[in-house]
Enzyme design. Structure first.
Site, PDB file in Angstrom:
ATOM      1  N   ASP A  35      67.529 110.377 128.287  1.00 31.17           N
ATOM      2  CA  ASP A  35      68.323 111.100 127.268  1.00 31.17           C
ATOM      3  C   ASP A  35      67.932 111.066 125.859  1.00 31.17           C
ATOM      4  O   ASP A  35      66.757 110.299 125.577  1.00 31.17           O
ATOM      5  CB  ASP A  35      69.579 110.331 127.282  1.00 31.17           C
ATOM      6  CG  ASP A  35      70.976 111.004 127.924  1.00 31.17           C
ATOM      7  OD1 ASP A  35      71.863 110.485 127.670  1.00 31.17           O
ATOM      8  OD2 ASP A  35      70.570 111.898 128.762  1.00 31.17           O
ATOM      9  N   LYS A  57      69.608 116.184 126.086  1.00 29.77           N
ATOM     10  CA  LYS A  57      70.167 117.457 125.608  1.00 29.77           C
ATOM     11  C   LYS A  57      70.680 117.434 124.186  1.00 29.77           C
ATOM     12  O   LYS A  57      71.347 116.748 123.771  1.00 29.77           O
ATOM     13  CB  LYS A  57      71.631 117.713 126.615  1.00 29.77           C
ATOM     14  CG  LYS A  57      71.545 117.663 127.874  1.00 29.77           C
ATOM     15  CD  LYS A  57      72.871 117.459 128.781  1.00 29.77           C
ATOM     16  CE  LYS A  57      73.397 116.097 128.560  1.00 29.77           C
ATOM     17  NZ  LYS A  57      74.602 115.966 129.214  1.00 29.77           N
ATOM     18  N   MET A 172      81.285 110.516 118.538  1.00 28.56           N
ATOM     19  CA  MET A 172      81.256 112.103 118.721  1.00 28.56           C
ATOM     20  C   MET A 172      82.244 112.868 117.831  1.00 28.56           C
ATOM     21  O   MET A 172      82.647 113.822 118.185  1.00 28.56           O
ATOM     22  CB  MET A 172      81.259 112.645 120.197  1.00 28.56           C
ATOM     23  CG  MET A 172      80.444 111.985 121.160  1.00 28.56           C
ATOM     24  SD  MET A 172      80.837 112.491 122.770  1.00 28.56           S
ATOM     25  CE  MET A 172      82.299 111.407 123.218  1.00 28.56           C
TER      26      MET A 172
HETATM   27  N1  SAH Z   1      77.237 106.069 126.038  1.00 28.73           N
HETATM   28  C1  SAH Z   1      76.846 106.098 124.680  1.00 28.73           C
HETATM   29  C2  SAH Z   1      77.752 106.957 123.896  1.00 28.73           C
HETATM   30  C3  SAH Z   1      77.555 108.366 124.026  1.00 28.73           C
HETATM   31  S1  SAH Z   1      78.257 109.461 123.383  1.00 28.73           S
HETATM   32  C4  SAH Z   1      77.274 104.731 124.229  1.00 28.73           C
HETATM   33  O1  SAH Z   1      77.907 103.919 124.844  1.00 28.73           O
HETATM   34  O2  SAH Z   1      76.623 104.148 122.986  1.00 28.73           O
HETATM   35  C5  SAH Z   1      77.397 109.777 121.948  1.00 28.73           C
HETATM   36  C6  SAH Z   1      77.964 109.210 120.677  1.00 28.73           C
HETATM   37  O3  SAH Z   1      77.718 108.052 120.493  1.00 28.73           O
HETATM   38  C7  SAH Z   1      77.461 109.894 119.389  1.00 28.73           C
HETATM   39  O4  SAH Z   1      78.144 110.935 119.126  1.00 28.73           O
HETATM   40  C8  SAH Z   1      77.820 108.894 118.608  1.00 28.73           C
HETATM   41  O5  SAH Z   1      79.083 108.828 118.083  1.00 28.73           O
HETATM   42  C9  SAH Z   1      77.534 107.663 119.312  1.00 28.73           C
HETATM   43  N2  SAH Z   1      76.151 107.006 118.923  1.00 28.73           N
HETATM   44  C10 SAH Z   1      75.383 106.734 119.827  1.00 28.73           C
HETATM   45  N3  SAH Z   1      74.280 106.221 119.368  1.00 28.73           N
HETATM   46  C11 SAH Z   1      74.374 106.049 118.072  1.00 28.73           C
HETATM   47  C12 SAH Z   1      73.597 105.629 117.317  1.00 28.73           C
HETATM   48  N4  SAH Z   1      72.570 105.068 117.235  1.00 28.73           N
HETATM   49  N5  SAH Z   1      74.195 105.615 115.812  1.00 28.73           N
HETATM   50  C13 SAH Z   1      75.402 106.113 115.853  1.00 28.73           C
HETATM   51  N6  SAH Z   1      76.329 106.626 116.700  1.00 28.73           N
HETATM   52  C14 SAH Z   1      75.795 106.663 117.784  1.00 28.73           C
END
Ligand code: SAH
Length: 509
Positions: A35, A57, A172
């Site tokens: 991803d 994406k 998000m």
């Molecule tokens: N499965 C992922 C979340 C996916 S949704 C998890 O468990 O972390 C994607 C959202 O995750 C982004 O919009 C943001 O809000 C958050 N996110 C993921 N990685 C991030 C990072 N390194 N720093 C800040 N926000 C992050």
């Protein structure tokens, strides 16, 4: 071959935040799908012959739809392959891991889902915020910020959320920040409630902004905080200035390119990371077996006649032992020549193979080495010198001048890893702070891979060299050095980068 799929949580960004099990799955796989939010350094753990597919994406240019991803996983698995599907954070936290798993079940493909460290918890942590704290917050709630809370169709119950005492964590949510804040205030949350946004947490681009529900929207606009960010709301945000350990690490915020071979990079990478730096490994050198292998094998058989054997690099040691194994020799066939190693890393590689080193010259540069061997190597001594095809001639010439009989053997070839060339433009888009050079060939190959038309892209980048020879080569290419190691070792290289960065920060403040 068996069809098997691992849905692997790859963690929030820092590549070390992956589970041991996740890593094992990656190492085992024939195909790796990953991803946008997955740290590409993790791919180094995969088999070099694995197939890599970027299904990233981006919000603007959708490369793969979820259906297409599902189909691709199924297709690869049905080819009889072991597939790792890497997902940012945890696969089941807004990761659509459930949908992918259901598809696999329907197709009868066996799978495992490997949990990952979710950004919902880890990103606040790296921003200095514990999601629960005794007597302050007794629960935390992870909520999608993707749904517009003002829409009637919203399934997020803001009325209930506003009444919770626990920490609220929105993923998000940057695009809807204003609406989220308004809804919480509307349902009675105090405007003095602390709130933080942590952008690109656990990476060198991490930025944290804290405020209250009253002023956060303005602050976020002022600081230009964008997606991806984690939004944290609650009293725990007040710990931020006390517990902000990550942003305090001395190399935090520095993105550093490591140009060594894939096999050799990890020592430098780990040291830089331990200081908070983010490392991108971009090997500019690949090691290949020598072209004329038979000739090398023939000459290796005579190693036992030498009075001295000089190893100049870890790669040389590795290649040497691979070659002698190939012709059915081992350490017992080495004879009684003295073993000389250039530098502590080379010495260690030899000792790991069961060969104790007799001499480690103080200098790591040919001229200095010759000086320290002067009283030792006598006229007529045979000196065996296994080395790379592109090694400098200075050492052999110096030994010649001492009257030694020099047996140079091109034990391995170094080449430019052409399969990686295309990545460089993308990498330089990412605002690299440092490029490290650990040999003259890393400089030469890097510049060749870059191409002279792209030289302008190096404008704001700082350069670090492992020693004076590498430094001189860099200068010949017009690169201005910001750090040059004093001890010509990886440790010394890290030291001077740290020193330069500390000076830079001190002069700024
Ligand atoms: N499965 C992922 C979340 C996916 S949704 C998890 O468990 O972390 C994607 C959202 O995750 C982004 O919009 C943001 O809000 C958050 N996110 C993921 N990685 C991030 C990072 N390194 N720093 C800040 N926000 C992050």
């Amino acid at each position: 071959m068996k069809a098997y799929v691992y849905l692997v949580g790859a963690g929030p960004g820092d590549e070390e935040l992956i589970t041991i099990k996740g890593l094992r799955c990656i190492q085992e796989s024939d195909v790796i799908l990953y991803d946008r939010l997955v740290n590409k350094n993790i791919l180094r753990e995969a088999r070099p012959d694995a197939e890599y597919i970027d299904v990233g994406k981006s919000p603007t240019n959708h490369t793969y739809t979820q259906d297409e991803i599902n189909n691709l996983i199924v297709k690869k698995a049905l080819e009889g392959k072991v597939v790792s599907r890497l997902k940012g954070g945890d696969p089941y936290v807004f990761g659509r891991g459930g949908e992918e798993a259901i598809t696999l079940r329907e197709k009868g493909i066996p799978f495992e889902v490997i949990p990952g460290i979710t950004s919902a918890i880890a990103v606040p942590n790296y921003g200095g915020i514990p999601v629960t704290h005794r007597n302050v917050s007794t629960s935390f709630h992870v909520i999608t910020g993707h749904e517009d809370p003002t829409k009637e169709t919203s399934t997020v119950n803001f009325e209930a959320l506003s009444k919770l005492e626990g920490t609220l964590i929105f993923l998000m949510g940057v695009g809807n920040l204003e609406k989220i804040v308004k809804s919480l205030l509307y349902y009675g949350k105090s405007s003095e409630t602390p709130i933080a946004l942590v952008h690109r947490g656990t990476t060198s681009n991490q930025k944290t902004v804290t405020g209250t529900l009253r002023n956060i929207v303005t602050l976020v606009k002022e600081k230009g905080i964008t997606s991806p960010s984690v939004i944290v709301i609650g009293e725990v945000v007040k710990f931020q200035n006390k517990l902000n350990w990550f942003e305090k690490l001395p190399l935090q915020g520095q993105k550093i390119l490591v140009t060594r071979t894939r096999e050799q990079a990890s020592d430098l990478t780990l040291r830089l990371k331990a200081l908070g730096g983010e490392v991108i490994e971009f090997p500019t050198i690949a090691i290949r077996p020598p072209k004329d292998r038979d000739m090398v094998y023939k000459r290796l058989k005579k190693v036992n006649r030498a009075q001295y054997v000089i190893f100049t690099s870890v790669n040389g040691v590795k290649a040497f032992f691979e070659a002698i194994k190939h012709i059915g020799m081992d350490v017992r066939d080495m004879g009684s020549g003295k073993i000389i190693a250039i530098g502590p890393a080379t010495a260690k590689a030899l000792e790991d193979k069961g060969l104790l080193v007799d001499i480690i010259p103080e200098s790591y540069v040919a001229e200095g080495i010759i000086e320290s061997l002067q009283g030792l190597i006598k006229k007529g001594d045979t000196v065996f010198l296994p080395r790379a095809n592109i090694a400098r001639k200075a050492l052999a010439e110096g030994l010649d001048a001492l009257g030694a009989q020099v047996e140079e053997v091109d034990i391995y070839d170094t080449v430019i890893p052409e399969d990686r060339q295309g990545e460089l433009a993308d990498i330089l888009e990412q605002d690299i702070d440092w490029i490290t050079f650990t040999s003259s060939s890393t400089v030469r190959n890097f510049m060749a891979m870059l191409g002279s038309e792209n030289k302008k892209r190096l404008k704001n980048i700082k350069f670090a060299a492992i020693g004076p020879i590498t430094g001189t080569t860099a200068k010949e290419y017009g690169l201005q050095l910001d750090a040059q190691a004093k001890s010509y070792t990886i440790e010394g290289l890290v030291d001077v980068i740290l020193e330069a960065r500390t000076n830079e920060v001190n002069t700024k403040t």
